[in-house]
Design a protein around this motif. Structure first.
Motif, mmCIF file in Angstrom:
data_model
loop_
_atom_site.group_PDB
_atom_site.id
_atom_site.type_symbol
_atom_site.label_atom_id
_atom_site.label_comp_id
_atom_site.label_asym_id
_atom_site.label_seq_id
_atom_site.Cartn_x
_atom_site.Cartn_y
_atom_site.Cartn_z
ATOM 1 N N ASP A 93 103.334 88.569 -38.737
ATOM 2 C CA ASP A 93 103.501 87.064 -39.015
ATOM 3 C C ASP A 93 104.114 86.943 -40.290
ATOM 4 N N THR A 94 103.847 86.868 -41.370
ATOM 5 C CA THR A 94 104.027 86.538 -42.952
ATOM 6 C C THR A 94 105.676 87.008 -43.346
ATOM 7 N N ALA A 95 105.650 87.923 -42.686
ATOM 8 C CA ALA A 95 107.140 89.141 -42.891
ATOM 9 C C ALA A 95 107.959 87.354 -42.307
ATOM 10 N N ARG A 96 107.746 87.616 -41.317
ATOM 11 C CA ARG A 96 108.536 86.722 -40.874
ATOM 12 C C ARG A 96 108.514 85.249 -40.675
ATOM 13 N N ASP A 97 107.624 84.625 -41.728
ATOM 14 C CA ASP A 97 107.525 83.145 -42.028
ATOM 15 C C ASP A 97 108.118 83.481 -43.535
ATOM 16 N N LEU A 98 108.627 84.612 -44.160
ATOM 17 C CA LEU A 98 109.045 84.584 -45.250
ATOM 18 C C LEU A 98 110.656 84.590 -45.060
ATOM 19 N N VAL A 99 110.635 85.703 -44.179
ATOM 20 C CA VAL A 99 111.910 85.629 -44.088
ATOM 21 C C VAL A 99 112.841 84.040 -43.164
ATOM 22 N N ARG A 100 111.758 83.674 -42.602
ATOM 23 C CA ARG A 100 111.939 81.792 -42.104
ATOM 24 C C ARG A 100 112.724 81.314 -43.091
ATOM 25 N N ARG A 101 112.137 81.065 -44.287
ATOM 26 C CA ARG A 101 111.914 80.285 -45.131
ATOM 27 C C ARG A 101 112.973 81.060 -46.479
ATOM 28 N N GLY A 102 113.480 82.199 -45.627
ATOM 29 C CA GLY A 102 115.010 81.967 -46.701
ATOM 30 C C GLY A 102 114.680 83.261 -47.768
ATOM 31 N N LEU A 103 113.471 83.530 -47.932
ATOM 32 C CA LEU A 103 112.273 83.854 -49.223
ATOM 33 C C LEU A 103 112.710 85.688 -48.985
ATOM 34 N N GLY A 104 113.021 86.940 -49.971
ATOM 35 C CA GLY A 104 113.117 87.670 -49.866
ATOM 36 C C GLY A 104 112.520 88.393 -50.492
ATOM 37 N N GLU A 105 112.087 90.097 -50.961
ATOM 38 C CA GLU A 105 111.246 90.996 -50.957
ATOM 39 C C GLU A 105 110.491 90.649 -52.612
ATOM 40 N N SER A 106 111.216 89.802 -53.048
ATOM 41 C CA SER A 106 110.364 89.052 -54.461
ATOM 42 C C SER A 106 109.160 88.605 -53.825
ATOM 43 N N SER A 107 109.631 87.963 -52.538
ATOM 44 C CA SER A 107 107.682 86.768 -52.631
ATOM 45 C C SER A 107 107.311 88.000 -52.024
ATOM 46 N N LEU A 108 106.956 89.901 -52.235
ATOM 47 C CA LEU A 108 105.629 90.024 -52.206
ATOM 48 C C LEU A 108 105.329 90.772 -52.887
ATOM 49 N N ASP A 109 105.920 89.499 -54.562
ATOM 50 C CA ASP A 109 105.071 90.599 -55.435
ATOM 51 C C ASP A 109 103.650 90.140 -55.124
ATOM 52 N N SER A 110 103.048 89.660 -53.733
ATOM 53 C CA SER A 110 101.613 88.787 -54.517
ATOM 54 C C SER A 110 100.824 90.206 -54.037
ATOM 55 N N TYR A 111 101.400 90.541 -53.346
ATOM 56 C CA TYR A 111 100.640 92.336 -53.539
ATOM 57 C C TYR A 111 100.621 93.118 -54.559
ATOM 58 N N ARG A 112 101.681 93.257 -55.414
ATOM 59 C CA ARG A 112 100.858 93.417 -56.979
ATOM 60 C C ARG A 112 100.646 92.833 -57.678
ATOM 61 N N THR A 113 100.856 91.830 -57.949
ATOM 62 C CA THR A 113 99.545 91.057 -58.604
ATOM 63 C C THR A 113 98.004 91.171 -58.060
ATOM 64 N N ALA A 114 98.061 91.235 -56.291
ATOM 65 C CA ALA A 114 96.630 90.758 -56.317
ATOM 66 C C ALA A 114 95.866 92.285 -56.416
ATOM 67 N N GLN A 115 96.686 93.608 -56.601
ATOM 68 C CA GLN A 115 96.406 94.884 -56.566
ATOM 69 C C GLN A 115 95.668 95.637 -58.300
ATOM 70 N N THR A 116 96.580 94.590 -58.765
ATOM 71 C CA THR A 116 95.620 94.155 -60.387
ATOM 72 C C THR A 116 94.360 93.941 -60.965
ATOM 73 N N VAL A 117 93.867 92.380 -59.725
ATOM 74 C CA VAL A 117 92.669 91.595 -60.307
ATOM 75 C C VAL A 117 92.030 92.883 -59.039
ATOM 76 N N ALA A 118 92.442 93.588 -58.118
ATOM 77 C CA ALA A 118 90.931 94.097 -57.296
ATOM 78 C C ALA A 118 91.191 95.867 -58.084
#
Length: 409
Positions: A93-118
């Motif tokens: 659903d998150t992937a679908r929602d990002l595309v529906r808002r016109g966002l690209g793969e850069s919106s997946l940055d949250s996975y990288r920044t969350a990885q740093t904290v984890a």
């Protein structure tokens, strides 16, 4: 460098045991760890559009937490094995929602920044598991490979899913409607007659926009439609324009000069509605929508329990809550102990102010005896740093902020 399954390290039994014990700790992270991860995941410059959208932001929080727990659970059951991607319904659903808002793969940055904290928190766990330098080195090397590979695999799977969703969005009437509305909101010079034909909705005349959203994630479509129908029935019209903005969000426009009166939607407790102010013609179409979005953001930011919010209801609160520290100081200085008083006392003060300090009208509106109202007002004066009569405007503003906050008492 990508590591294939045949090249994946085979850790010793001791390292597997350490990894399993660490994963057990990570499977039950303290709240402050989770909040730190969420703040980092949504704090980057490229994440602004996601962070500003309550539905996208909540989706990012859910998926990042789900990924962390999935990695930990996998390493409890099979320590040291390559962790498979966790494509749950929420993540799709998150992937679908990002595309529906016109966002690209850069919106997946949250996975990288969350990885740093984890990773930083995981190192803390590892340093508490062993004092042996060789064991610690092997454990950290394996953990680094495991976490980074899992995130790489997840981002790749999400990117592939977004490509599929992007292809789907180029087909069908829903895609045309979304594309046309996006052009109108951006102010593109699209002919009104053509836009009206594509939307099946008249752009001239009055408009009241609303955002209807849910925190239920997948499976929210039925509730969203039911609430959209209830909002439409509350007007004198049956016409509306609906755009599916995400799996858990609808944008609607109603050809009405007034905001529909729909104070509660108790049959659908996880659905919220934010209204913009009525507008006219194309400018009103845009302005009302952006006001509805701003109202939605404020309701989400305050974690408000209110299900229905109008832009005119929250304008003052929006101005007064731009600086959280200053807001807290204002509430403490203005309300004092009244902020934690019985809800009946607070509601009596709020109603008394709304009724222009008329005790009799306040009693009628609250279905209470006049003497009861007088006693509650006297109690409020005891709790306030200054009597109501000496600080009426500030008390009214502070109580309005309080009304849009969660009731934690």
């Amino acid at each position: 460098m990508t590591v294939g399954m045949s090249d994946w390290p085979r850790p010793s039994e001791r390292i597997r045991e350490l990894l399993r014990r660490g994963a057990e700790t990570a499977l039950n992270p303290p709240d402050e760890w989770i909040e730190e991860m969420h703040a980092a995941a949504l704090g980057g410059v490229r994440m602004t559009m996601v962070a500003d959208d309550p539905v996208l932001a909540e989706g990012a929080r859910r998926t990042n937490l789900a990924n962390m727990l999935h990695w930990a659970a996998a390493n409890i059951h099979e320590p040291g094995r390559r962790v498979p991607v966790n494509l749950t319904a929420d993540i799709l659903d998150t992937a679908r929602d990002l595309v529906r808002r016109g966002l690209g793969e850069s919106s997946l940055d949250s996975y990288r920044t969350a990885q740093t904290v984890a990773w930083r928190r995981w190192m803390d766990i590892c340093f508490g598991l062993t004092d042996d330098p060789a064991e610690l080195r092997e454990l950290l090397e394996l953990s680094s490979l495991s976490i980074s590979t899992f995130i790489d695999d997840t981002v790749a799977a999400m990117s592939a899913r977004m490509e599929v969703e992007r292809a789907d969005l180029t087909r069908g009437t829903h895609a045309e409607r979304r594309a046309t509305v996006a052009l109108l909101l951006e102010g593109a010079p699209i002919p009104a007659s053509r836009a009206q034909t594509q939307l099946g909705y008249r752009l001239g005349g009055p408009h009241t926009a609303a955002v209807i959203w849910s925190d239920a994630g997948s499976g929210a479509a039925h509730d969203l439609e039911a609430v959209a129908d209830a909002v439409t029935k509350a007007t004198d019209h049956r016409e509306r324009l609906t755009v599916v903005a995400s799996a858990a969000t609808l944008w609607i426009w109603l050809p009405t000069r007034s905001v529909p009166t729909i104070r509660t939607i108790s049959d659908h407790p996880r659905v919220r509605v934010a209204f913009g102010r009525p507008g006219h013609d194309l400018d009103g179409f845009r302005r009302s929508h952006f006001q509805a979005l701003a109202t939605q953001r404020l309701v989400a930011q305050l974690a408000s329990p209110q299900q229905v919010a109008r832009h005119e209801d929250v304008r003052l609160v929006a101005l007064l809550t731009t600086d959280p520290t200053a807001t807290e100081e204002f509430l403490t200085d203005t309300l004092g102990d009244l902020a934690a008083a019985d809800i009946d006392v607070i509601e009596t003060v709020r109603t008394w102010i709304a009724e222009q300090c008329n005790t009799s009208r306040t009693a009628e509106r609250l279905y209470a005896h006049r003497n009861t109202v007088i006693r509650r007002l006297a109690r409020a004066d005891e709790l306030l740093p200054r009597p109501i009569g000496e600080n009426l405007v500030d008390v009214a503003a502070a109580l309005e902020i309080l009304r849009w906050r969660p009731n934690d008492r």
